[in-house]
Write an enzyme that holds these catalytic residues in place. Structure first.
Site, mmCIF file in Angstrom:
data_model
loop_
_atom_site.group_PDB
_atom_site.id
_atom_site.type_symbol
_atom_site.label_atom_id
_atom_site.label_comp_id
_atom_site.label_asym_id
_atom_site.label_seq_id
_atom_site.Cartn_x
_atom_site.Cartn_y
_atom_site.Cartn_z
ATOM 1 C CG ASP A 18 -30.769 -28.031 33.241
ATOM 2 O OD1 ASP A 18 -31.729 -28.807 33.338
ATOM 3 O OD2 ASP A 18 -29.716 -28.150 33.899
ATOM 4 N NE ARG A 19 -36.207 -20.744 31.702
ATOM 5 C CZ ARG A 19 -37.361 -20.199 31.252
ATOM 6 N NH1 ARG A 19 -37.338 -19.392 30.211
ATOM 7 N NH2 ARG A 19 -38.494 -20.464 31.850
#
Length: 302
Positions: free
Chosen positions: A138-139
């Protein structure tokens, strides 16, 4: 022998006497390196013919040409943003990704991503080079991540992921004091129309997800957990931590109430796997973020 050699240890030149293809020629004159290492010299632009860097394995050599191997030549790479390459060979690139960097684009062409930066990196040596996504972070998750340099290697890794990956562990900064020193969470994950994952109350309804955790340290406010994935489902750790009443710090999507570290409290710490070509066991480990340790430090005793 197809050439005469001259030069220092780090830079050697060979005068071609007989026709040959470049890679077989290099393998015949570089006897102290394996095939993959010799191919890497080509990939990095460290081999030139008559002064021009050549990366093609089957480049045809002719009598009278000069092949130069410069093992100290550095490729001028563009500075990376929010990532560091920790390993690169003919098949793979392993990076350390910082929180805040997308793994791959979500639709906008000008987004800064790990994928885009690595694509530019591999095309420094050959405009036709590409990279391929093997798995994602995930970012706002930091840590160790792998990319493939060919579609064949990508497919091999994805098709044998469970057997190939020997360890994939994270550290999670979660809200509250986790009382149980270790545990296993098992559920069936589904996705809502708003792309939020959740554990179905019905057994067999969704994708089976298994997460193991061990407590590293804790205080009244936060706990630091080592988390091992037995399966790799989307948002698996985030959902499972929320399921046991200890959402990951900063994870508002899954019920967190704190923004202690200004990011998601999740870090991919260890990736250990069998190399798809060499069969060698490779292990890459990233340090626990200092802020995670700071927020879970036990209260001093008098």
């Amino acid at each position: 022998m197809t050439a005469k050699a001259k030069g220092q240890a780090a830079v050697k030149s060979y005068s071609i006497i007989e026709p040959a293809e470049l890679l077989p020629f290099l393998l015949s004159v570089i006897t102290n390196k394996g095939r993959n290492s010799v191919k890497s010299l080509l990939t990095r632009g460290q081999v030139s013919v008559n002064g021009k860097p050549i990366t093609r394995h089957n480049f045809q050599l002719h009598p009278g040409q000069t092949v130069t191997i410069d093992q100290e030549k550095q490729v001028q790479a563009k500075e990376m943003t929010l990532l560091t390459i920790v390993h690169e060979d003919d098949d793979l690139i392993i990076i350390q990704k910082d929180a805040g960097l997308l793994s791959i684009a979500t639709g906008e062409d000008n987004e800064l991503t790990a994928y885009r930066q690595l694509m530019e990196h591999v095309r420094l040596t050959n405009p036709r080079n590409r990279i391929y996504v093997v798995h994602r972070l995930d970012r706002d998750t930091s840590g160790v991540m792998m990319f493939a340099k060919s579609e064949a290697i990508q497919q091999k890794l994805q098709n044998t992921w469970k057997e190939t990956v020997k360890e994939r562990s994270y550290v999670a900064l979660v809200e509250g004091a986790v009382k149980k020193a270790e545990g296993t969470i098992s559920s069936w994950l589904k996705e809502t129309s708003t792309l939020k994952m959740y554990s179905s109350p019905h057994e067999g309804d969704g994708l089976h997800a298994i997460t193991h955790y061990k407590l590293i340290q804790a205080n009244r406010h936060f706990s630091l957990l080592e988390v091992q994935l037995e399966t790799g489902r989307k948002n698996q750790i985030r959902v499972h931590m929320a399921d046991i009443g200890h959402p990951i710090a900063g994870d508002k999507k899954y019920g967190a109430e704190t923004k202690a570290v200004g990011r998601l409290g999740l870090h991919a710490r260890v990736l250990s796997f069998v190399h798809p070509t060499s069969g060698e066991l490779l292990t890459f480990e990233s340090a626990i973020p200092k802020t995670f340790l700071k927020y879970t430090a036990p209260a001093p005793t008098n």
